[in-house]
Design a protein around this motif. Structure first.
Motif, PDB file in Angstrom:
ATOM      1  N   TRP A 173       0.857  -1.285   0.112  1.00  0.00           N
ATOM      2  CA  TRP A 173      -0.020  -0.083  -0.110  1.00  0.00           C
ATOM      3  C   TRP A 173       0.871   1.226  -0.025  1.00  0.00           C
ATOM      4  O   TRP A 173       0.430   2.240  -0.722  1.00  0.00           O
ATOM      5  N   LEU A 174       1.831   1.237   0.574  1.00  0.00           N
ATOM      6  CA  LEU A 174       2.786   2.358   0.827  1.00  0.00           C
ATOM      7  C   LEU A 174       3.390   2.802  -0.611  1.00  0.00           C
ATOM      8  O   LEU A 174       3.527   3.906  -1.042  1.00  0.00           O
ATOM      9  N   SER A 175       3.854   1.666  -1.422  1.00  0.00           N
ATOM     10  CA  SER A 175       4.500   1.808  -2.759  1.00  0.00           C
ATOM     11  C   SER A 175       3.209   2.364  -3.733  1.00  0.00           C
ATOM     12  O   SER A 175       3.270   3.340  -4.334  1.00  0.00           O
ATOM     13  N   ALA A 176       2.031   2.073  -3.645  1.00  0.00           N
ATOM     14  CA  ALA A 176       0.942   2.364  -4.270  1.00  0.00           C
ATOM     15  C   ALA A 176       0.445   3.892  -4.045  1.00  0.00           C
ATOM     16  O   ALA A 176       0.323   4.730  -4.931  1.00  0.00           O
ATOM     17  N   GLU A 177       0.566   4.184  -2.726  1.00  0.00           N
ATOM     18  CA  GLU A 177       0.318   5.268  -2.113  1.00  0.00           C
ATOM     19  C   GLU A 177       1.082   6.452  -2.724  1.00  0.00           C
ATOM     20  O   GLU A 177       0.996   7.651  -3.187  1.00  0.00           O
ATOM     21  N   SER A 178       2.712   6.157  -2.921  1.00  0.00           N
ATOM     22  CA  SER A 178       3.635   7.139  -3.445  1.00  0.00           C
ATOM     23  C   SER A 178       3.268   7.336  -4.762  1.00  0.00           C
ATOM     24  O   SER A 178       3.387   8.353  -5.282  1.00  0.00           O
ATOM     25  N   SER A 179       2.834   6.289  -5.515  1.00  0.00           N
ATOM     26  CA  SER A 179       2.596   6.620  -6.929  1.00  0.00           C
ATOM     27  C   SER A 179       1.139   7.419  -7.140  1.00  0.00           C
ATOM     28  O   SER A 179       1.394   8.525  -7.797  1.00  0.00           O
ATOM     29  N   MET A 180       0.285   7.303  -6.076  1.00  0.00           N
ATOM     30  CA  MET A 180      -1.117   8.075  -6.213  1.00  0.00           C
ATOM     31  C   MET A 180      -0.804   9.463  -6.130  1.00  0.00           C
ATOM     32  O   MET A 180      -1.210  10.313  -6.596  1.00  0.00           O
ATOM     33  N   VAL A 181       0.022   9.751  -4.978  1.00  0.00           N
ATOM     34  CA  VAL A 181       0.269  11.082  -4.651  1.00  0.00           C
ATOM     35  C   VAL A 181       1.061  12.017  -5.506  1.00  0.00           C
ATOM     36  O   VAL A 181       0.963  13.149  -5.855  1.00  0.00           O
ATOM     37  N   TYR A 182       1.908  10.864  -6.355  1.00  0.00           N
ATOM     38  CA  TYR A 182       2.576  11.734  -7.436  1.00  0.00           C
ATOM     39  C   TYR A 182       1.780  12.411  -8.563  1.00  0.00           C
ATOM     40  O   TYR A 182       1.908  13.450  -9.191  1.00  0.00           O
ATOM     41  N   ARG A 183       0.644  11.451  -8.898  1.00  0.00           N
ATOM     42  CA  ARG A 183      -0.254  11.654  -9.889  1.00  0.00           C
ATOM     43  C   ARG A 183      -1.008  13.252  -9.385  1.00  0.00           C
ATOM     44  O   ARG A 183      -1.299  13.607 -10.214  1.00  0.00           O
ATOM     45  N   ILE A 184      -1.377  12.952  -8.167  1.00  0.00           N
ATOM     46  CA  ILE A 184      -2.044  14.200  -7.823  1.00  0.00           C
ATOM     47  C   ILE A 184      -1.156  15.395  -7.612  1.00  0.00           C
ATOM     48  O   ILE A 184      -1.436  16.519  -8.047  1.00  0.00           O
ATOM     49  N   TYR A 185       0.131  15.060  -7.450  1.00  0.00           N
ATOM     50  CA  TYR A 185       1.043  16.414  -7.676  1.00  0.00           C
ATOM     51  C   TYR A 185       1.067  16.925  -9.062  1.00  0.00           C
ATOM     52  O   TYR A 185       1.057  17.908  -9.391  1.00  0.00           O
ATOM     53  N   GLU A 186       1.218  15.898  -9.880  1.00  0.00           N
ATOM     54  CA  GLU A 186       1.160  16.346 -11.367  1.00  0.00           C
ATOM     55  C   GLU A 186      -0.064  16.972 -11.627  1.00  0.00           C
ATOM     56  O   GLU A 186      -0.189  17.952 -12.661  1.00  0.00           O
ATOM     57  N   ALA A 187      -1.212  16.565 -11.280  1.00  0.00           N
ATOM     58  CA  ALA A 187      -2.639  17.127 -11.798  1.00  0.00           C
ATOM     59  C   ALA A 187      -2.942  18.389 -10.940  1.00  0.00           C
ATOM     60  O   ALA A 187      -3.615  19.239 -11.470  1.00  0.00           O
ATOM     61  N   GLN A 188      -2.767  18.589  -9.525  1.00  0.00           N
ATOM     62  CA  GLN A 188      -3.327  19.592  -8.728  1.00  0.00           C
ATOM     63  C   GLN A 188      -2.051  20.434  -7.975  1.00  0.00           C
ATOM     64  O   GLN A 188      -2.589  21.277  -7.151  1.00  0.00           O
ATOM     65  N   GLY A 189      -0.819  19.933  -8.035  1.00  0.00           N
ATOM     66  CA  GLY A 189       0.012  20.842  -7.395  1.00  0.00           C
ATOM     67  C   GLY A 189       0.280  19.954  -6.133  1.00  0.00           C
ATOM     68  O   GLY A 189      -0.144  19.001  -5.575  1.00  0.00           O
ATOM     69  N   MET A 190       1.406  20.794  -5.557  1.00  0.00           N
ATOM     70  CA  MET A 190       2.434  20.133  -4.427  1.00  0.00           C
ATOM     71  C   MET A 190       1.067  20.186  -3.172  1.00  0.00           C
ATOM     72  O   MET A 190       1.384  19.456  -2.188  1.00  0.00           O
ATOM     73  N   ALA A 191       0.375  21.158  -3.169  1.00  0.00           N
ATOM     74  CA  ALA A 191      -0.200  21.387  -1.841  1.00  0.00           C
ATOM     75  C   ALA A 191      -1.179  20.362  -1.512  1.00  0.00           C
ATOM     76  O   ALA A 191      -1.567  19.643  -0.666  1.00  0.00           O
TER      77      ALA A 191
END
Length: 251
Positions: A173-191
């Motif tokens: 899950w931690l591995s998948a969560e890292s990939s997920m938050v990176y996608r959010i970073y690309e789409a919605q920004g760092m905040a």
């Protein structure tokens, strides 16, 4: 029953049966009756009597602690006509769980705790975060490979098996969560990615700790209840031995 392993309480039963077809070890006396019985079962009267039955066993039961014992003596008439006397000795033992706690569970918990430190790795470095989680996943598998011989081979999940599966699932899950938050970073920004990452990290820690407690605490409490019940039963059955016979002792 190993469902609560390594917090299981077991019974070791020794059954001895006597009929009127016997011979002393030195051959000086013997007897054989087709009906009834020609013997009297009585307690051992000499210190050296019965040594043959031990067969060089010193009484040690590795991995277990001896708690107490119970005895039962019964007679039955066989269809052939002779009387059989059956003596059953039950040894109540419980497992030494510290070995599995310190050499299997504790290292596994430390690996999972180390994996949660990926929250300190910047979100915009997904390769580092995923690599960290997968490294901990491989470390957990290496630990399980080394300790596999210590675990029982049964067709159902023990408490240890459930904790192992929980830990491996958390690492994935931690591995998948890292990939997920990176996608959010690309789409919605760092905040937005930082908020989601912090929330997922906190919920992950709480979930892992809560499920671990749910899996670990009830079997341990049940073992303590069974030990207390055995102590109470032994005290009621053998009050003269309550102070010395029952209780934990190395066996």
């Amino acid at each position: 029953e190993l469902k609560a392993f390594p917090f299981d309480v077991q019974q070791l039963r020794i059954q001895l049966e006597t009929i009127s077809h016997w011979r002393q070890l030195d051959g000086t006396r013997r007897g054989s009756l087709p009906r009834g019985y020609s013997y009297i079962v009585q307690p051992v009267s000499r210190a050296e009597e019965g040594q043959l039955l031990w067969l060089h066993w010193d009484g040690t039961i590795f991995e277990w602690l001896f708690h107490s014992y119970s005895m039962q003596l019964s007679r039955s008439i066989n269809p052939a006509g002779f009387t059989a006397t059956r003596f059953e000795l039950t040894l109540h033992v419980y497992r030494k769980f510290e070995h599995y706690l310190y050499k299997v569970l504790l290292p596994l918990w430390l690996i999972v705790c180390a994996a949660f430190t990926l929250q300190l790795v910047p979100i915009d470095e997904p390769a580092e975060r995923v690599g960290h989680a997968l490294t901990m996943f491989i470390a957990a598998f290496a630990l399980l490979y080394v300790t596999a011989d210590y675990l029982p081979k049964v067709d159902r999940l023990t408490m240890v098996d459930k904790l192992v599966l929980l830990s491996l699932t958390t690492l994935l899950w931690l591995s998948a969560e890292s990939s997920m938050v990176y996608r959010i970073y690309e789409a919605q920004g760092m905040a937005a990615a930082t908020r989601v990452d912090g929330l997922c990290g906190a919920l992950g820690v709480l979930f892992y700790a809560a499920v671990t407690a749910i899996l670990y605490i009830p079997p341990r409490r049940e073992q303590l209840r069974q030990i207390a019940r055995l102590t109470q039963d032994h005290t009621a059955r053998c009050p003269s031995e309550a102070g010395s016979g029952a209780g934990a002792s190395g066996a």
